[in-house]
Write a protein that holds these residues in place. Structure first.
Motif, PDB file in Angstrom:
ATOM      1  N   GLY A 226      -2.255  13.532  17.514  1.00  0.00           N
ATOM      2  CA  GLY A 226      -2.682  14.489  16.505  1.00  0.00           C
ATOM      3  C   GLY A 226      -2.411  14.037  15.090  1.00  0.00           C
ATOM      4  N   ASP A 227      -1.253  13.436  14.862  1.00  0.00           N
ATOM      5  CA  ASP A 227      -0.842  13.057  13.511  1.00  0.00           C
ATOM      6  C   ASP A 227      -1.472  11.756  13.031  1.00  0.00           C
ATOM      7  OD1 ASP A 227       0.785  15.265  13.197  1.00  0.00           O
ATOM      8  OD2 ASP A 227       2.614  14.232  13.809  1.00  0.00           O
ATOM      9  N   VAL A 228      -1.821  10.862  13.946  1.00  0.00           N
ATOM     10  CA  VAL A 228      -2.255   9.524  13.546  1.00  0.00           C
ATOM     11  C   VAL A 228      -3.651   9.171  14.070  1.00  0.00           C
ATOM     12  CG1 VAL A 228      -1.719   7.054  13.677  1.00  0.00           C
ATOM     13  CG2 VAL A 228       0.122   8.711  13.355  1.00  0.00           C
ATOM     14  N   VAL A 229      -3.850   9.230  15.394  1.00  0.00           N
ATOM     15  CA  VAL A 229      -5.122   8.783  15.972  1.00  0.00           C
ATOM     16  C   VAL A 229      -6.274   9.665  15.504  1.00  0.00           C
ATOM     17  CG1 VAL A 229      -6.404   8.378  18.109  1.00  0.00           C
ATOM     18  CG2 VAL A 229      -3.973   7.795  17.978  1.00  0.00           C
ATOM     19  N   ARG A 230      -6.082  10.971  15.534  1.00  0.00           N
ATOM     20  CA  ARG A 230      -7.167  11.903  15.230  1.00  0.00           C
ATOM     21  C   ARG A 230      -7.527  11.931  13.744  1.00  0.00           C
ATOM     22  NH1 ARG A 230      -6.093  17.416  18.008  1.00  0.00           N
ATOM     23  NH2 ARG A 230      -4.684  17.650  16.220  1.00  0.00           N
ATOM     24  N   THR A 231      -6.675  11.363  12.892  1.00  0.00           N
ATOM     25  CA  THR A 231      -6.927  11.377  11.453  1.00  0.00           C
ATOM     26  C   THR A 231      -8.074  10.469  11.033  1.00  0.00           C
ATOM     27  OG1 THR A 231      -5.380   9.575  11.018  1.00  0.00           O
ATOM     28  CG2 THR A 231      -4.486  11.833  10.996  1.00  0.00           C
ATOM     29  N   GLY A 232      -8.402   9.476  11.862  1.00  0.00           N
ATOM     30  CA  GLY A 232      -9.389   8.485  11.486  1.00  0.00           C
ATOM     31  C   GLY A 232      -8.786   7.276  10.800  1.00  0.00           C
ATOM     32  N   PHE A 233      -7.480   7.283  10.546  1.00  0.00           N
ATOM     33  CA  PHE A 233      -6.807   6.131   9.949  1.00  0.00           C
ATOM     34  C   PHE A 233      -6.459   5.088  11.006  1.00  0.00           C
ATOM     35  CE2 PHE A 233      -6.533   8.879   6.412  1.00  0.00           C
ATOM     36  CZ  PHE A 233      -6.224   8.123   5.295  1.00  0.00           C
ATOM     37  N   CYS A 234      -6.554   5.435  12.263  1.00  0.00           N
ATOM     38  CA  CYS A 234      -6.263   4.517  13.364  1.00  0.00           C
ATOM     39  C   CYS A 234      -7.534   3.743  13.706  1.00  0.00           C
ATOM     40  CB  CYS A 234      -5.762   5.310  14.571  1.00  0.00           C
ATOM     41  SG  CYS A 234      -5.447   4.316  16.040  1.00  0.00           S
ATOM     42  N   ALA A 235      -7.408   2.449  14.000  1.00  0.00           N
ATOM     43  CA  ALA A 235      -8.564   1.612  14.304  1.00  0.00           C
ATOM     44  C   ALA A 235      -9.238   1.994  15.619  1.00  0.00           C
ATOM     45  CB  ALA A 235      -8.146   0.146  14.346  1.00  0.00           C
ATOM     46  N   LEU A 236      -8.512   2.637  16.519  1.00  0.00           N
ATOM     47  CA  LEU A 236      -9.091   3.079  17.785  1.00  0.00           C
ATOM     48  C   LEU A 236      -9.642   4.489  17.620  1.00  0.00           C
ATOM     49  CD1 LEU A 236      -6.329   1.736  20.180  1.00  0.00           C
ATOM     50  CD2 LEU A 236      -8.686   0.904  20.054  1.00  0.00           C
ATOM     51  N   PRO A 237     -10.869   4.745  18.035  1.00  0.00           N
ATOM     52  CA  PRO A 237     -11.481   6.061  17.823  1.00  0.00           C
ATOM     53  C   PRO A 237     -10.880   7.120  18.747  1.00  0.00           C
ATOM     54  CG  PRO A 237     -12.948   4.661  19.106  1.00  0.00           C
ATOM     55  CD  PRO A 237     -11.798   3.785  18.669  1.00  0.00           C
ATOM     56  N   PRO A 238     -10.711   8.340  18.252  1.00  0.00           N
ATOM     57  CA  PRO A 238     -10.162   9.418  19.100  1.00  0.00           C
ATOM     58  C   PRO A 238     -10.961   9.641  20.379  1.00  0.00           C
ATOM     59  CG  PRO A 238     -10.204  10.088  16.799  1.00  0.00           C
ATOM     60  CD  PRO A 238     -10.933   8.783  16.870  1.00  0.00           C
ATOM     61  N   ALA A 239     -12.275   9.435  20.320  1.00  0.00           N
ATOM     62  CA  ALA A 239     -13.130   9.676  21.491  1.00  0.00           C
ATOM     63  C   ALA A 239     -12.849   8.699  22.633  1.00  0.00           C
ATOM     64  CB  ALA A 239     -14.601   9.586  21.093  1.00  0.00           C
ATOM     65  N   ALA A 240     -12.144   7.600  22.332  1.00  0.00           N
ATOM     66  CA  ALA A 240     -11.831   6.614  23.374  1.00  0.00           C
ATOM     67  C   ALA A 240     -10.616   7.016  24.207  1.00  0.00           C
ATOM     68  CB  ALA A 240     -11.583   5.245  22.745  1.00  0.00           C
ATOM     69  N   PHE A 241      -9.972   8.144  23.845  1.00  0.00           N
ATOM     70  CA  PHE A 241      -8.776   8.620  24.545  1.00  0.00           C
ATOM     71  C   PHE A 241      -9.095   9.854  25.389  1.00  0.00           C
ATOM     72  CE2 PHE A 241      -7.157   6.159  21.066  1.00  0.00           C
ATOM     73  CZ  PHE A 241      -5.928   5.672  21.461  1.00  0.00           C
ATOM     74  N   GLN A 242      -8.326  10.006  26.471  1.00  0.00           N
ATOM     75  CA  GLN A 242      -8.402  11.189  27.317  1.00  0.00           C
ATOM     76  C   GLN A 242      -7.014  11.804  27.469  1.00  0.00           C
ATOM     77  OE1 GLN A 242     -11.159  12.623  28.600  1.00  0.00           O
ATOM     78  NE2 GLN A 242     -12.430  11.060  27.610  1.00  0.00           N
ATOM     79  N   PRO A 243      -6.906  13.132  27.451  1.00  0.00           N
ATOM     80  CA  PRO A 243      -5.581  13.760  27.569  1.00  0.00           C
ATOM     81  C   PRO A 243      -4.980  13.567  28.957  1.00  0.00           C
ATOM     82  CG  PRO A 243      -7.311  15.412  27.608  1.00  0.00           C
ATOM     83  CD  PRO A 243      -7.984  14.122  27.277  1.00  0.00           C
ATOM     84  N   ILE A 244      -3.668  13.419  29.004  1.00  0.00           N
ATOM     85  CA  ILE A 244      -2.951  13.331  30.274  1.00  0.00           C
ATOM     86  C   ILE A 244      -1.732  14.249  30.205  1.00  0.00           C
ATOM     87  CG2 ILE A 244      -3.679  10.983  30.803  1.00  0.00           C
ATOM     88  CD1 ILE A 244      -0.952   9.984  29.827  1.00  0.00           C
ATOM     89  N   LYS A 245      -1.268  14.650  31.365  1.00  0.00           N
ATOM     90  CA  LYS A 245      -0.066  15.464  31.472  1.00  0.00           C
ATOM     91  C   LYS A 245       0.845  14.848  32.514  1.00  0.00           C
ATOM     92  CE  LYS A 245       1.592  20.150  32.556  1.00  0.00           C
ATOM     93  NZ  LYS A 245       1.193  21.512  32.966  1.00  0.00           N
ATOM     94  N   VAL A 246       2.104  14.673  32.159  1.00  0.00           N
ATOM     95  CA  VAL A 246       3.082  14.064  33.051  1.00  0.00           C
ATOM     96  C   VAL A 246       4.183  15.079  33.319  1.00  0.00           C
ATOM     97  CG1 VAL A 246       4.670  12.141  33.381  1.00  0.00           C
ATOM     98  CG2 VAL A 246       2.611  11.828  31.969  1.00  0.00           C
ATOM     99  N   THR A 247       4.488  15.317  34.578  1.00  0.00           N
ATOM    100  CA  THR A 247       5.584  16.204  34.950  1.00  0.00           C
ATOM    101  C   THR A 247       6.676  15.378  35.611  1.00  0.00           C
ATOM    102  OG1 THR A 247       4.056  18.047  35.287  1.00  0.00           O
ATOM    103  CG2 THR A 247       6.252  18.262  36.235  1.00  0.00           C
ATOM    104  N   ALA A 248       7.879  15.434  35.048  1.00  0.00           N
ATOM    105  CA  ALA A 248       9.000  14.652  35.571  1.00  0.00           C
ATOM    106  C   ALA A 248      10.293  15.429  35.380  1.00  0.00           C
ATOM    107  CB  ALA A 248       9.092  13.300  34.871  1.00  0.00           C
ATOM    108  N   LYS A 249      11.043  15.573  36.451  1.00  0.00           N
ATOM    109  CA  LYS A 249      12.347  16.232  36.415  1.00  0.00           C
ATOM    110  C   LYS A 249      12.266  17.630  35.803  1.00  0.00           C
ATOM    111  CE  LYS A 249      14.923  11.896  36.409  1.00  0.00           C
ATOM    112  NZ  LYS A 249      15.976  11.061  35.789  1.00  0.00           N
ATOM    113  N   GLY A 250      11.208  18.339  36.181  1.00  0.00           N
ATOM    114  CA  GLY A 250      11.060  19.719  35.751  1.00  0.00           C
ATOM    115  C   GLY A 250      10.522  19.907  34.354  1.00  0.00           C
TER     116      GLY A 250
END
Length: 224
Positions: free
Chosen positions: A156-180
């Motif tokens: 949210g703070d870096v990739v989605r701003t457009g200042f990152c060389a990698l486009p936001p559309a190239a990413f997919q959200p993930i969720k990790v559950t570990a130790k509760g």
């Protein structure tokens, strides 16, 4: 990094795929190759990896980057450069196993400890690095040399701003559950390609921005 108080830093974690399946000689070779690839990718964007505070293991490392490092080039240009270095290396490997890695980034609070950084930030980046989606991506795409994820806040703070060389559309959200606990991030499912900066970016003396744009001042990201 020193002192007993909390600091707000960018953390990078990297791990070699299938390291334990290599014999001792191949493990040592993989360590040297990864170190050179990381050194080279950092130099490509104007960073000195010697300044990183590193907690190393046999198959990778957890690095805390200096406070004056701009996170946008690391989140984009560095990843592109590392993928290029590994692609070149693997193209010349002959019959040796390819060097393929998982990579995760997060920025957050932490403090120095006798066995490495302590706090939420190192936990978040390690959970993302060890996540099943990132492992499946590397296993399921043999042509991919780097499986890469960023934390929800860094996205949210870096990739989605457009200042990152990698486009936001190239990413997919993930969720990790570990130790509760649940950890959210974004995984790069597109290619590690983008609009690389000319002449390198990311050093403390380079604060250039697109015309009319605002440079992200990393320490200010702590104020949320």
């Amino acid at each position: 990094m020193n002192g007993n108080g909390l600091v707000y830093r960018l953390l990078l974690a990297v791990d070699i795929q299938a390291y334990s399946k290599r014999d001792t000689r191949e493990q040592l070779l993989a360590q040297h190759q990864l170190s050179r690839a990381l050194d080279g990718a950092a130099a490509d964007i104007g960073l000195e990896r010697a300044r990183w505070d590193k907690q190393v293991g046999g198959d990778g490392e957890l690095a805390t980057l200096p406070e004056d490092v701009d996170p946008a080039p690391v989140a984009g240009d560095f990843v592109i450069a590392l993928a290029g270095r590994l692609r070149e290396l693997n193209g010349e490997r002959g019959d040796r196993p390819a060097l393929r890695v998982r990579l995760a980034l997060h920025h957050g609070t932490m403090t120095a400890g006798p066995f490495g950084p302590a706090g939420d930030a190192p936990i978040v980046v390690q959970r993302l690095l060890d996540s099943a989606p990132l492992r499946r991506l590397l296993t399921g795409e043999p042509a991919r040399d780097v499986a890469y994820a960023v934390s929800e806040s860094l996205y949210g703070d870096v990739v989605r701003t457009g200042f990152c060389a990698l486009p936001p559309a190239a990413f997919q959200p993930i969720k990790v559950t570990a130790k509760g606990a649940a950890f959210r991030g974004h995984m790069l499912t597109g290619p590690a390609e983008g609009r690389r900066a000319q002449g390198g970016r990311g050093g403390p003396g380079d604060r250039s921005a697109p015309p009319g744009g605002r440079v992200l001042d990393f320490p200010r990201l702590a104020v949320r």
